[in-house]
Design a protein around this motif. Structure first.
Motif, short mmCIF file in Angstrom:
data_model
loop_
_atom_site.label_atom_id
_atom_site.label_comp_id
_atom_site.label_asym_id
_atom_site.label_seq_id
_atom_site.Cartn_x
_atom_site.Cartn_y
_atom_site.Cartn_z
N PHE A 99 0.79 -1.32 0.05
CA PHE A 99 -0.15 0.09 -0.37
C PHE A 99 1.08 1.33 -0.17
CE2 PHE A 99 -2.62 2.28 2.94
CZ PHE A 99 -3.18 3.87 2.58
N CYS A 103 0.82 4.10 -2.84
CA CYS A 103 -0.02 5.54 -2.48
C CYS A 103 1.19 6.42 -2.59
CB CYS A 103 -0.73 5.12 -1.62
SG CYS A 103 0.16 4.89 0.02
N CYS A 130 -7.09 1.78 7.95
CA CYS A 130 -6.85 0.48 6.76
C CYS A 130 -8.22 -0.82 7.77
CB CYS A 130 -5.51 0.10 6.97
SG CYS A 130 -4.20 0.00 8.00
N CYS A 156 -0.69 -4.40 -4.66
CA CYS A 156 -1.87 -3.38 -4.56
C CYS A 156 -2.66 -2.81 -5.69
CB CYS A 156 -0.89 -2.16 -3.69
SG CYS A 156 -2.08 -1.01 -2.77
N TYR A 179 -7.01 2.19 -1.49
CA TYR A 179 -6.39 1.14 -2.55
C TYR A 179 -6.75 -0.47 -1.85
CZ TYR A 179 -3.08 4.64 -3.77
OH TYR A 179 -2.70 6.17 -4.33
N VAL A 186 -5.02 -4.13 -1.59
CA VAL A 186 -4.28 -5.25 -1.67
C VAL A 186 -4.94 -6.70 -1.28
CG1 VAL A 186 -2.05 -5.90 -0.57
CG2 VAL A 186 -2.37 -3.58 -0.37
#
Length: 175
Positions: free
Chosen positions: A77, A81, A93, A111, A123, A125
């Protein structure tokens, strides 16, 4: 993977920016190095990392401790990002553990950026073992803060969602 909102494939400059940013982050990422994470692929809004489940990573049930799975997902992640070279942190998260990972298994965390608007992103994953079995699903929400991962390496966004990189780059820790 390109930004979810643009629909355009990443340009060579954007892919280069993502790779340089990931390399700079990894050089300073003691936690990922400590557990043996390996960067496999990084491009704008996307990252894939791998980890071998070592004997010192298993819990009392002799399966991979959830904290290591979380760290693998959280690191994927982070690389995804931050791939635009803009300092970005997690704001929230969540992880769902779906199947056990066993000692000796090679795991991959993939991800993918789902949304990027203003300072925030979403996002997803997926952690899989080498047989393709899904071990865990993680969703991270990101928040962009001030600064760059590599100070002075600024990407100028174009209207089509791609990036224009300057010829000059600077190395080192921006702090």
């Amino acid at each position: 993977m390109p930004r979810a909102s643009s629909g355009a494939s990443p340009t060579q400059a954007a892919v280069k920016l993502a790779a340089e940013t990931a390399q700079a982050m990894f050089e300073r990422d003691a936690a990922s190095k400590l557990i043996g994470l390996r960067l496999l692929v990084v491009r704008p809004g996307y990252a894939r990392l791998a980890m071998l489940v070592r004997p010192d990573m298993v819990n009392g049930h002799h399966i991979c401790h959830g904290g290591y799975l979380f760290t693998l997902a959280d690191s994927a992640f982070a690389y995804a990002c931050n791939s635009y070279n803009r300092n970005t942190v997690a704001s929230a998260c969540h992880i769902d553990f779906l199947a056990p990972a066993r000692e000796g298994e090679e795991l991959e965390a993939e991800c993918e950026e789902r949304s990027l608007a203003g300072r925030t992103g979403v996002y997803d994953v997926t952690i899989r073992n080498c047989q393709g079995k899904v071990i865990a699903l993680f969703r991270g929400k990101s928040y962009r803060i001030a600064g760059e991962v590599i100070a002075g390496l600024v990407a100028e966004a174009r209207d089509d969602g791609s990036f224009n990189l300057p010829a000059r780059t600077m190395e080192g820790n921006p702090q």
